[in-house]
Scaffold this motif. Structure first.
Motif, PDB file in Angstrom:
ATOM      1  N   ARG A 303       0.967  -0.809   0.179  1.00 19.50           N
ATOM      2  CA  ARG A 303       0.047   0.647   0.091  1.00 19.50           C
ATOM      3  C   ARG A 303       1.289   0.920  -0.338  1.00 19.50           C
ATOM      4  N   GLN A 304       0.071   2.133  -0.737  1.00 19.55           N
ATOM      5  CA  GLN A 304       0.901   3.159  -0.540  1.00 19.55           C
ATOM      6  C   GLN A 304       0.240   4.754  -0.031  1.00 19.55           C
ATOM      7  N   TRP A 305       0.442   5.700   0.256  1.00 17.03           N
ATOM      8  CA  TRP A 305      -0.090   7.030  -0.103  1.00 17.03           C
ATOM      9  C   TRP A 305      -0.433   7.833  -0.778  1.00 17.03           C
ATOM     10  N   GLU A 306      -0.911   8.937  -0.631  1.00 13.04           N
ATOM     11  CA  GLU A 306      -1.199   9.109  -1.987  1.00 13.04           C
ATOM     12  C   GLU A 306      -0.234  10.051  -2.685  1.00 13.04           C
ATOM     13  N   ASP A 307       1.210  10.203  -1.815  1.00 12.72           N
ATOM     14  CA  ASP A 307       2.470  10.526  -2.726  1.00 12.72           C
ATOM     15  C   ASP A 307       3.460   9.726  -2.774  1.00 12.72           C
ATOM     16  N   GLY A 308       2.434   8.989  -3.222  1.00 17.68           N
ATOM     17  CA  GLY A 308       3.591   7.380  -2.945  1.00 17.68           C
ATOM     18  C   GLY A 308       4.200   6.839  -2.574  1.00 17.68           C
ATOM     19  N   THR A 309       5.105   7.014  -0.848  1.00 21.81           N
ATOM     20  CA  THR A 309       4.923   6.753  -0.171  1.00 21.81           C
ATOM     21  C   THR A 309       4.863   5.387   0.500  1.00 21.81           C
ATOM     22  N   TYR A 310       5.342   4.537   0.386  1.00 23.14           N
ATOM     23  CA  TYR A 310       4.738   2.966   1.259  1.00 23.14           C
ATOM     24  C   TYR A 310       4.304   3.466   2.392  1.00 23.14           C
ATOM     25  N   SER A 311       3.036   2.942   2.353  1.00 25.17           N
ATOM     26  CA  SER A 311       2.455   3.072   4.296  1.00 25.17           C
ATOM     27  C   SER A 311       3.179   1.957   5.213  1.00 25.17           C
ATOM     28  N   ASN A 312       2.510   2.363   6.927  1.00 25.21           N
ATOM     29  CA  ASN A 312       3.429   1.324   8.050  1.00 25.21           C
ATOM     30  C   ASN A 312       2.460   0.989   8.662  1.00 25.21           C
ATOM     31  N   GLY A 313       1.540   0.550   8.317  1.00 29.98           N
ATOM     32  CA  GLY A 313       0.532   0.044   9.078  1.00 29.98           C
ATOM     33  C   GLY A 313       1.088  -0.600  10.426  1.00 29.98           C
ATOM     34  N   SER A 314       2.018  -1.562  10.054  1.00 26.72           N
ATOM     35  CA  SER A 314       1.999  -3.031  10.624  1.00 26.72           C
ATOM     36  C   SER A 314       3.241  -2.320  11.754  1.00 26.72           C
ATOM     37  N   GLY A 315       4.244  -1.375  11.479  1.00 27.19           N
ATOM     38  CA  GLY A 315       4.678  -1.053  12.273  1.00 27.19           C
ATOM     39  C   GLY A 315       6.028  -1.200  11.776  1.00 27.19           C
ATOM     40  N   THR A 316       6.025  -2.336  10.493  1.00 28.07           N
ATOM     41  CA  THR A 316       7.805  -2.650  10.564  1.00 28.07           C
ATOM     42  C   THR A 316       8.277  -2.551   9.218  1.00 28.07           C
ATOM     43  N   GLY A 317       7.592  -1.535   8.984  1.00 28.65           N
ATOM     44  CA  GLY A 317       8.584  -0.658   7.598  1.00 28.65           C
ATOM     45  C   GLY A 317       7.404  -0.733   5.664  1.00 28.65           C
ATOM     46  N   ASN A 318       6.438  -1.587   6.521  1.00 29.55           N
ATOM     47  CA  ASN A 318       5.449  -1.369   5.182  1.00 29.55           C
ATOM     48  C   ASN A 318       4.424  -2.446   5.309  1.00 29.55           C
ATOM     49  N   GLU A 319       3.172  -2.462   4.329  1.00 27.64           N
ATOM     50  CA  GLU A 319       1.924  -3.300   5.186  1.00 27.64           C
ATOM     51  C   GLU A 319       1.714  -3.579   3.408  1.00 27.64           C
ATOM     52  N   VAL A 320       0.988  -5.358   3.196  1.00 35.29           N
ATOM     53  CA  VAL A 320       0.561  -5.805   1.983  1.00 35.29           C
ATOM     54  C   VAL A 320      -0.410  -4.941   1.292  1.00 35.29           C
ATOM     55  N   ALA A 321      -1.137  -4.914   0.449  1.00 34.60           N
ATOM     56  CA  ALA A 321      -2.145  -4.604  -0.019  1.00 34.60           C
ATOM     57  C   ALA A 321      -2.768  -6.086  -0.260  1.00 34.60           C
ATOM     58  N   THR A 322      -3.736  -6.243   0.369  1.00 36.91           N
ATOM     59  CA  THR A 322      -4.793  -7.506   0.838  1.00 36.91           C
ATOM     60  C   THR A 322      -5.828  -7.230  -0.328  1.00 36.91           C
ATOM     61  N   GLU A 323      -6.223  -5.674  -0.404  1.00 33.57           N
ATOM     62  CA  GLU A 323      -7.421  -6.254  -1.001  1.00 33.57           C
ATOM     63  C   GLU A 323      -6.983  -5.905  -3.147  1.00 33.57           C
ATOM     64  N   ARG A 324      -6.278  -5.800  -2.780  1.00 35.17           N
ATOM     65  CA  ARG A 324      -5.687  -6.234  -5.131  1.00 35.17           C
ATOM     66  C   ARG A 324      -5.502  -8.007  -4.737  1.00 35.17           C
ATOM     67  N   HIS A 325      -6.817  -7.240  -5.780  1.00 37.05           N
ATOM     68  CA  HIS A 325      -6.847  -9.305  -6.514  1.00 37.05           C
ATOM     69  C   HIS A 325      -5.637 -10.146  -6.832  1.00 37.05           C
TER      70      HIS A 325
END
Length: 688
Positions: A303-325
């Protein structure tokens, strides 16, 4: 066709013409050929890099980086839906392989196949294996333990290495999968340990902390004597999701060995009637830039934010975009693979809040329909930090009527207080917590569930303070017992290292042997998990609670090594009355369906409040509706430091749980309209 996913701050656009529905990604082995398929729709060219089997089992022998031998580069052919494939005749078992992608801008990446089912040591390369060659003797006859309803389960959370690594286990395969195959082990007083201990305790499922291949333990440097903090981890740093972790195998350098030994562990537990739950971490990966996901399709899997940076909802550096097919497909393919190939009986989802609700519902339905309706699915209904997933996060309440359960942290806090501090709950001395405990006792049906099958009831898990240490904190005994404290830089306060701190600690200083059950801390621990084991829902215990396990006050021991984490089997003979109490409560729960009501309606109709005031909670259960041989049951919890008397319906009541004794045998009989409940304890009695 275009699908759009709306986040709070961004819109992600996916072309579903580049999505694939087949179930043959990765390697498909035929009798005389091998087919490779990889999904990388943005690649301009793709090559299969093939390395001959290593003579000595070392992946470095044929590594490009070593310069000893270049791989055979085999062009892959592009198909529709983003697929690249190649089929080769012959027997390729044992060969190593990688996927090389070249993109339109000239960028070239080399990745391990994310669908790889075998890897070299430390996951550096994929390996071609015939899975049927990895089946241990008796695997084809393996039978999944039966489970009519999730509330029939009693879950036991355990780390593979912790289970057997301590010298007191005296096991041959210390720290390994195969330790679960060792039977007939006894301590010096004839008490069962190891897998026989689990059977004696009566739990139905072992919940294993992550056992897929993870990143931060060097598989070449692990042995039974290694307690270095730098080479121990719980496994929440995913590397290869479809391969067992190699450090728990006897030979991490033999790709088939870890697979065979994992299956042997599952088989041994199944033969004891115990199911296996895998703790899975699909919400983030250990690394982003170097992950196979990012190399094969940059920007898609995270997942990315609107500015293209990767989001970090896990607190460990990234979060996987599970909603994508294709991410959703990968997760669903992965859990089904473990359930089918490894006979795994359930899955616990780490930070399930970061997995979109549609994915959770889809995978639950898929597993229950195509594998077994007895598969258990549950997870943490929260994230760690802010996520762009927004309203699609899987939180408490989103599991309603969807085939999976969530951890009930509301009930957890009501029973014990906060997780890492001195805050108190009902069992640890707080006032006014009775109402929140009562909500949890009834399966949270007035809180966030539609049925008790959707709540995981627990007081502690692997993270945060374990139960013994938490109770010590609430009683102001952290300093008295010499618990470990860390400085901001991670060093141990007042000691040279963790091992010295453990040696200086006295976690049971105030427990008098021979009078264990009279100790206030012990009684508070028994009351806390006693509430869990007699409440409606799915009970969950942390390994070693039945042995008064301590981690010496370490609230986050994921890198603290064996000296803190290992289960010390000598505690069983030391605290045998505690074990007997847990065993008795589990036997009681499993023997009587009145503690395992299935629906909201059954709870509403058959549980009646008797008392709720000043540290006392008592209620009556009607057993006839659930077909229980006990017509009426009274459960009473007293968290006060003095005994309490309450009014009860007039009848002849048979007490089966009282003052450190628990089970289904009658302790004494109460006739009349009053019951005296001893201080900091619970009482259970029935009339027939």
């Amino acid at each position: 066709m275009i699908e759009q996913y709306e986040y709070e701050d961004q819109r992600y656009v996916e072309d579903v013409n580049d999505t694939y529905e087949g179930d043959d990604l990765g390697i498909t082995m035929q009798s005389a050929s091998c087919r490779f398929k990889v999904w990388t729709p943005k690649a301009a060219e793709v090559q299969l890099l093939l390395y001959p089997p290593s003579a000595d089992g070392s992946p470095e022998e044929y590594s490009d980086r070593s310069g000893q031998l270049k791989p055979n580069e085999i062009p892959m052919n592009k198909q529709a839906q983003g697929i690249w494939h190649v089929e080769m005749s012959g027997d390729w078992c044992g060969y190593r392989y990688m996927i090389q992608t070249t993109f339109g801008d000239g960028r070239r990446e080399i990745a391990v196949d994310p669908y790889a089912r075998a890897v070299t040591m430390n996951g550096e390369m994929g390996v071609i294996v015939r899975l049927e060659h990895t089946d241990p003797e008796g695997w084809k006859e393996d039978v999944r333990p039966g489970l009519e309803s999730p509330v029939d389960a009693v879950l036991y959370e355990l780390h593979v290495r912790d289970f057997s690594i301590h010298p007191s286990s005296e096991m041959k395969y210390r720290g390994k999968y195969l330790a679960f195959t060792e039977t007939g082990l006894l301590d010096s007083e004839g008490n069962s340990i190891g897998i026989d201990h689990l059977t004696e305790l009566g739990i139905t499922h072992v919940h294993l902390l992550p056992v897929f291949d993870f990143a931060t333990v060097d598989e070449a440097q692990v042995d039974a004597s290694n307690s270095d903090r730098s080479n121990y981890n719980w496994g929440y740093d995913p590397l290869h999701y479809n391969v067992p972790e190699g450090s728990y195998a006897t030979r991490a350098d033999e790709p088939e060995t870890r697979i065979r030994e994992f299956k042997s562990m599952v088989l041994a537990l199944h033969q004891k009637g115990i199911g296996v739950i895998m703790d899975v971490v699909y919400n983030h990966t250990f690394d982003t830039a170097r992950s196979s996901f990012e190399k094969l399709y940059p920007g898609y899997y995270y997942r990315q934010w609107e500015d293209g940076t990767y989001s970090n909802g896990s607190g460990t550096g990234n979060e996987v975009a599970t909603e994508r097919h294709m991410v959703r497909k990968f997760i669903m393919d992965s859990v089904r693979y473990w359930a089918e190939e490894y006979h795994v009986d359930g899955f616990r989802f780490d930070l399930m809040g970061l997995i979109d609700t549609a994915t959770m519902k889809s995978l639950a339905a898929d597993l229950h329909e195509k594998v077994s309706p007895s598969i258990l699915i549950y997870g943490e209904p929260w994230g760690a930090l802010e996520s762009p997933l927004g309203d699609d996060m899987t939180l408490k309440g989103d599991q309603r009527e969807s085939g999976f359960a969530v951890f009930n942290d509301n009930f957890r806090g009501a029973i014990k207080g906060d997780s890492d501090g001195a805050g108190t709950g009902f069992a640890t001395g707080a006032e006014g917590a009775e109402e929140n405990v009562w909500v949890g006792v009834r399966g949270a049906i007035t809180d966030f569930t539609s049925a008790p099958t959707e709540t995981i009831n627990y007081v502690t898990a692997h993270d945060n303070l374990n139960l013994w240490d938490k109770v010590a904190y609430t009683q102001g005994l952290k300093g008295t017992l010499g618990f470990i404290s860390y400085d901001e830089d991670g060093s141990v306060k007042g000691c040279d290292n963790v091992q010295q701190a453990v040696q200086q600690a006295s976690p049971y200083k105030q427990v008098e042997l021979g009078h264990v059950l009279e100790n206030e801390m012990v009684r508070r621990c028994l009351l806390a998990n006693g509430i869990v084991l007699t409440s409606q829902g799915i009970p969950f215990l942390a390994a070693g609670d039945e042995l008064l396990r301590t981690k010496f006050g370490d609230a986050n021991s994921h890198e603290s090594g064996d000296v803190v984490n290992a289960i010390r089997w000598e505690y069983k003979k030391q605290f045998k009355p505690v074990f007997d109490y847990y065993r008795g409560l589990i036997r009681l729960r499993r023997a009587h369906s009145v503690f395992r009501l299935r629906t909201r309606g059954e709870i509403e109709q058959n549980i009646r409040l008797l008392e709720q005031d000043k540290g006392v909670l008592a209620y009556e259960l009607l057993g006839t509706a659930s077909g229980d041989s006990w017509k009426r049951v009274i459960v009473a919890y007293n968290a006060a430091k003095e005994s309490r008397t309450l009014s009860i319906p007039s009848a002849q009541w048979h007490v089966v749980v009282e003052q450190g004794r628990a089970g289904t045998d009658i302790i004494r009989t109460v006739v009349g309209g009053e019951l005296s409940i001893p201080a900091i304890s619970m009482t259970v009695m029935y009339c027939s």
